[in-house]
Design a protein around this motif. Structure first.
Motif, PDB file in Angstrom:
ATOM      1  N   GLU A   9       0.852  -1.186   0.000  1.00  0.00           N
ATOM      2  CA  GLU A   9       0.000   0.000   0.000  1.00  0.00           C
ATOM      3  C   GLU A   9       0.887   1.235   0.000  1.00  0.00           C
ATOM      4  N   GLY A  10       0.654   2.120  -0.948  1.00  0.00           N
ATOM      5  CA  GLY A  10       1.363   3.392  -1.008  1.00  0.00           C
ATOM      6  C   GLY A  10       0.436   4.513  -0.593  1.00  0.00           C
ATOM      7  N   SER A  11       1.007   5.535   0.026  1.00  0.00           N
ATOM      8  CA  SER A  11       0.216   6.684   0.481  1.00  0.00           C
ATOM      9  C   SER A  11       0.954   7.978   0.169  1.00  0.00           C
ATOM     10  N   ASN A  12       0.185   9.027  -0.072  1.00  0.00           N
ATOM     11  CA  ASN A  12       0.702  10.392  -0.217  1.00  0.00           C
ATOM     12  C   ASN A  12       1.602  10.591  -1.432  1.00  0.00           C
ATOM     13  N   PHE A  13       1.210  10.031  -2.557  1.00  0.00           N
ATOM     14  CA  PHE A  13       1.950  10.222  -3.798  1.00  0.00           C
ATOM     15  C   PHE A  13       1.284  11.341  -4.590  1.00  0.00           C
ATOM     16  N   GLY A  25      -3.068   7.382  -3.276  1.00  0.00           N
ATOM     17  CA  GLY A  25      -2.524   6.170  -2.692  1.00  0.00           C
ATOM     18  C   GLY A  25      -2.663   5.081  -3.739  1.00  0.00           C
ATOM     19  N   PRO A  66       5.820  10.670   0.430  1.00  0.00           N
ATOM     20  CA  PRO A  66       5.188   9.423   0.002  1.00  0.00           C
ATOM     21  C   PRO A  66       5.770   8.233   0.770  1.00  0.00           C
ATOM     22  N   THR A  67       4.912   7.270   1.075  1.00  0.00           N
ATOM     23  CA  THR A  67       5.362   6.076   1.795  1.00  0.00           C
ATOM     24  C   THR A  67       4.806   4.823   1.123  1.00  0.00           C
ATOM     25  N   ILE A  68       5.536   3.728   1.290  1.00  0.00           N
ATOM     26  CA  ILE A  68       5.092   2.421   0.799  1.00  0.00           C
ATOM     27  C   ILE A  68       5.251   1.435   1.944  1.00  0.00           C
ATOM     28  N   GLU A  69       4.191   0.674   2.187  1.00  0.00           N
ATOM     29  CA  GLU A  69       4.185  -0.284   3.287  1.00  0.00           C
ATOM     30  C   GLU A  69       3.773  -1.660   2.770  1.00  0.00           C
ATOM     31  N   PHE A  89      -4.840   2.938  -8.149  1.00  0.00           N
ATOM     32  CA  PHE A  89      -4.722   4.220  -7.466  1.00  0.00           C
ATOM     33  C   PHE A  89      -6.057   4.645  -6.866  1.00  0.00           C
ATOM     34  N   MET A  92      -6.367  10.262  -2.107  1.00  0.00           N
ATOM     35  CA  MET A  92      -6.219  10.408  -0.663  1.00  0.00           C
ATOM     36  C   MET A  92      -7.204  11.494  -0.216  1.00  0.00           C
TER      37      MET A  92
END
Length: 95
Positions: A9-13, A25, A66-69, A89, A92
């Protein structure tokens, strides 16, 4: 080496998608061969981070990074050579 599927899961791209520049995200699943589940997480994040679709967001990171988890790591049978999924996609929402 063990065969893994890693759900990310990616966030804040901050990307330009659908004609507008917004924070998005994403979800994606990648297959990696790794010696452990922890290494599979790191390999999958590294692999997806290098995707051309995300480079704009990494180059232009502002106050919101941006973060990826890695959300799920699943061991696959050796013969299961699944293909990586594309990005799904989503916008957010900030209050």
């Amino acid at each position: 080496m063990t065969n893994y599927a890693v759900f990310l899961e990616g966030s804040n791209f901050k990307l330009e998608l659908e004609g507008r520049k917004e924070f998005f995200g994403f979800f994606a699943t990648v297959r990696v061969d790794s010696p452990s589940a922890e290494d599979a997480k790191d390999s999958a994040i590294s692999l997806i981070s290098s995707s051309p679709e995300l480079q704009e967001a990494f180059r232009n990171a502002s106050e919101i990074k941006p973060t990826i988890e890695a959300k799920v790591v699943h061991e696959l049978l050796t013969e299961n050579q699944m293909k990586n999924t594309g990005f799904t996609f989503f916008l957010m929402e900030y209050e």
